[in-house]
Design a protein around this motif. Structure first.
Motif, PDB file in Angstrom:
ATOM      1  N   ILE A 190       0.572  -1.135  -0.010  1.00  0.00           N
ATOM      2  CA  ILE A 190       0.218  -0.266  -0.162  1.00  0.00           C
ATOM      3  C   ILE A 190       1.121   0.827   0.078  1.00  0.00           C
ATOM      4  N   MET A 191       1.773   1.399   0.839  1.00  0.00           N
ATOM      5  CA  MET A 191       2.476   1.879   1.095  1.00  0.00           C
ATOM      6  C   MET A 191       3.416   2.990  -0.352  1.00  0.00           C
ATOM      7  N   SER A 192       3.740   1.727  -0.700  1.00  0.00           N
ATOM      8  CA  SER A 192       4.631   1.335  -1.678  1.00  0.00           C
ATOM      9  C   SER A 192       3.741   2.245  -2.987  1.00  0.00           C
ATOM     10  N   GLU A 193       2.740   2.492  -3.336  1.00  0.00           N
ATOM     11  CA  GLU A 193       2.036   2.274  -4.518  1.00  0.00           C
ATOM     12  C   GLU A 193       1.582   3.862  -4.124  1.00  0.00           C
ATOM     13  N   ASP A 214       5.085   8.147  -6.584  1.00  0.00           N
ATOM     14  CA  ASP A 214       5.795   9.024  -6.827  1.00  0.00           C
ATOM     15  C   ASP A 214       6.747   9.656  -6.849  1.00  0.00           C
ATOM     16  N   GLU A 215       7.098   9.256  -5.591  1.00  0.00           N
ATOM     17  CA  GLU A 215       8.892   8.810  -5.217  1.00  0.00           C
ATOM     18  C   GLU A 215       9.494   7.424  -5.241  1.00  0.00           C
ATOM     19  N   PRO A 216      10.565   7.530  -6.738  1.00  0.00           N
ATOM     20  CA  PRO A 216      10.447   6.136  -6.461  1.00  0.00           C
ATOM     21  C   PRO A 216      11.506   5.716  -5.360  1.00  0.00           C
ATOM     22  N   GLU A 217      13.036   7.004  -4.729  1.00  0.00           N
ATOM     23  CA  GLU A 217      13.575   6.637  -3.709  1.00  0.00           C
ATOM     24  C   GLU A 217      13.159   6.375  -2.507  1.00  0.00           C
ATOM     25  N   VAL A 218      12.041   7.109  -2.585  1.00  0.00           N
ATOM     26  CA  VAL A 218      10.978   6.691  -0.796  1.00  0.00           C
ATOM     27  C   VAL A 218      10.352   5.256  -1.301  1.00  0.00           C
ATOM     28  N   VAL A 219      10.406   4.934  -2.305  1.00  0.00           N
ATOM     29  CA  VAL A 219       9.218   3.111  -2.775  1.00  0.00           C
ATOM     30  C   VAL A 219      10.396   2.720  -2.516  1.00  0.00           C
ATOM     31  N   ARG A 244      13.160  -0.560   5.326  1.00  0.00           N
ATOM     32  CA  ARG A 244      13.690   0.188   6.483  1.00  0.00           C
ATOM     33  C   ARG A 244      12.043   0.998   7.206  1.00  0.00           C
ATOM     34  N   PHE A 245      11.242   0.645   6.511  1.00  0.00           N
ATOM     35  CA  PHE A 245      10.062   1.430   7.185  1.00  0.00           C
ATOM     36  C   PHE A 245       9.340   0.585   7.125  1.00  0.00           C
ATOM     37  N   ASN A 246       8.147   0.426   8.635  1.00  0.00           N
ATOM     38  CA  ASN A 246       7.291  -0.468   8.858  1.00  0.00           C
ATOM     39  C   ASN A 246       5.872   0.100   9.782  1.00  0.00           C
ATOM     40  N   LEU A 247       4.649   0.556  10.117  1.00  0.00           N
ATOM     41  CA  LEU A 247       3.437   0.578  11.098  1.00  0.00           C
ATOM     42  C   LEU A 247       4.268   1.055  11.921  1.00  0.00           C
ATOM     43  N   ARG A 248       5.408   1.220  12.541  1.00  0.00           N
ATOM     44  CA  ARG A 248       5.772   1.638  13.561  1.00  0.00           C
ATOM     45  C   ARG A 248       6.317   2.768  13.449  1.00  0.00           C
ATOM     46  N   ILE A 293       6.352   8.908   6.127  1.00  0.00           N
ATOM     47  CA  ILE A 293       5.584   9.959   5.620  1.00  0.00           C
ATOM     48  C   ILE A 293       6.263  11.485   6.092  1.00  0.00           C
ATOM     49  N   ALA A 294       7.534  11.860   6.315  1.00  0.00           N
ATOM     50  CA  ALA A 294       8.202  12.976   6.774  1.00  0.00           C
ATOM     51  C   ALA A 294       8.786  13.083   5.713  1.00  0.00           C
ATOM     52  N   TYR A 295       9.564  11.716   6.186  1.00  0.00           N
ATOM     53  CA  TYR A 295      10.948  11.489   4.667  1.00  0.00           C
ATOM     54  C   TYR A 295      10.408  11.629   3.204  1.00  0.00           C
ATOM     55  N   PHE A 296       8.910  11.326   2.994  1.00  0.00           N
ATOM     56  CA  PHE A 296       8.086  10.729   1.738  1.00  0.00           C
ATOM     57  C   PHE A 296       7.849  13.224   1.397  1.00  0.00           C
ATOM     58  N   ASN A 297       7.356  13.099   2.228  1.00  0.00           N
ATOM     59  CA  ASN A 297       7.462  14.823   2.582  1.00  0.00           C
ATOM     60  C   ASN A 297       8.511  15.843   1.945  1.00  0.00           C
ATOM     61  N   LYS A 298       9.363  14.889   2.443  1.00  0.00           N
ATOM     62  CA  LYS A 298      10.839  15.715   2.174  1.00  0.00           C
ATOM     63  C   LYS A 298      11.460  16.094   0.350  1.00  0.00           C
ATOM     64  N   VAL A 299      11.477  14.830   0.270  1.00  0.00           N
ATOM     65  CA  VAL A 299      11.786  14.528  -1.006  1.00  0.00           C
ATOM     66  C   VAL A 299      10.875  14.973  -1.800  1.00  0.00           C
ATOM     67  N   LYS A 300       9.330  14.683  -2.091  1.00  0.00           N
ATOM     68  CA  LYS A 300       8.630  15.505  -2.530  1.00  0.00           C
ATOM     69  C   LYS A 300       8.714  17.141  -2.473  1.00  0.00           C
ATOM     70  N   ALA A 301       9.351  17.803  -1.864  1.00  0.00           N
ATOM     71  CA  ALA A 301       9.164  19.003  -1.545  1.00  0.00           C
ATOM     72  C   ALA A 301      10.296  19.829  -2.411  1.00  0.00           C
ATOM     73  N   THR A 302      12.075  18.650  -2.746  1.00  0.00           N
ATOM     74  CA  THR A 302      12.579  18.760  -3.568  1.00  0.00           C
ATOM     75  C   THR A 302      12.626  18.758  -5.310  1.00  0.00           C
ATOM     76  N   HIS A 303      11.635  18.738  -5.547  1.00  0.00           N
ATOM     77  CA  HIS A 303      11.523  18.239  -7.180  1.00  0.00           C
ATOM     78  C   HIS A 303      10.096  19.432  -7.470  1.00  0.00           C
ATOM     79  N   GLN A 304       9.554  20.319  -6.184  1.00  0.00           N
ATOM     80  CA  GLN A 304       8.874  21.439  -6.005  1.00  0.00           C
ATOM     81  C   GLN A 304       9.497  23.035  -6.482  1.00  0.00           C
TER      82      GLN A 304
END
Length: 234
Positions: free
Chosen positions: A194-197, A201-206, A213-217, A223-234
């Protein structure tokens, strides 16, 4: 010398109390807005955890005032579509399937990730016992996302919590889906897929998700990592 040290100690204690009060007050009322059931947006100050009894029995509620000097009033889930407090966004949702949320069918859920597949967070999920849920401010929960397609970036960290007074789970539960009407539980078993899907849009995160490296806990860190990576492309 001892008197001087005692005086300094008292001053430090008083200053610490003042700081605690200031932090508490800062967390109590947050700048934001709500969108009512007619789609009208009203800006002001929101207190997500007012305590006590709400205007409608067994419904989640928040306190709102137009400005610092105005008289506050309550807003329940029946009044709202969504609200934003600080930089975190919440939407009104119906408990999915046969679930109840601390004996409530409707309550506020935090939009933890606002992509095509959204991630929602709430406490008291499942067929819990009494005690209404409240919204708690937790500085460690720093992921906010806007509702209904608008993104508000990293956030203050407001999360739904159990208000006590009986059963209900204190465990933070996560759901996924395109909207609140189609929410399903995010579990250890489906987390990677689910999280990969959701973050496709961010292959590095996937790649990090697929490498376990990540799990439900530690989903909030993901999510913070995803937002940070995404922000570098905006």
């Amino acid at each position: 010398m001892n008197r001087i040290l005692a005086f300094i100690s008292r001053i430090t204690f008083v200053l610490t109390l003042v700081l605690i009060v200031q932090i508490s007050q800062a967390q109590k009322w947050q700048p934001g807005y709500f969108t009512d059931i007619k789609g009208v947006k009203t800006q002001g100050l929101i207190y997500p955890n007012p305590g006590g009894k709400g205007p409608i029995k067994d419904e989640g509620f928040v306190s709102f005032k137009d400005d610092e000097k105005a008289e506050p009033y309550y807003l329940s889930t029946s009044d709202l579509q969504s609200f934003v407090a600080g930089k975190d966004s919440f939407v009104v949702a119906h408990a999915p399937g046969n679930e109840t949320w601390a004996k409530k069918e409707f309550d506020f859920v935090r939009v933890a990730l606002n992509e095509e597949i959204k991630i929602y967070a709430t406490r008291g999920a499942g067929s819990g016992g009494g005690g209404g849920k409240k919204v708690h401010v937790s500085p460690v929960m720093g992921v906010g996302a806007g509702s209904y397609g608008a993104s508000y970036g990293g956030g203050l960290g407001i999360s739904l919590g159990n208000g006590g007074g009986g059963g209900g789970s204190n465990k933070l539960s996560y759901y996924y889906g395109p909207n609140t009407a189609n929410m399903k539980h995010l579990t250890d078993e489906n987390f990677k897929d689910i999280m990969s899907e959701a973050m496709a849009d961010e292959p590095e995160v996937v790649e990090q998700i697929q490498a376990n490296r990540f799990n439900l806990r530690n989903i909030e860190k993901l999510i913070a990592y995803f937002n940070k990576v995404k922000a570098t492309h905006q």
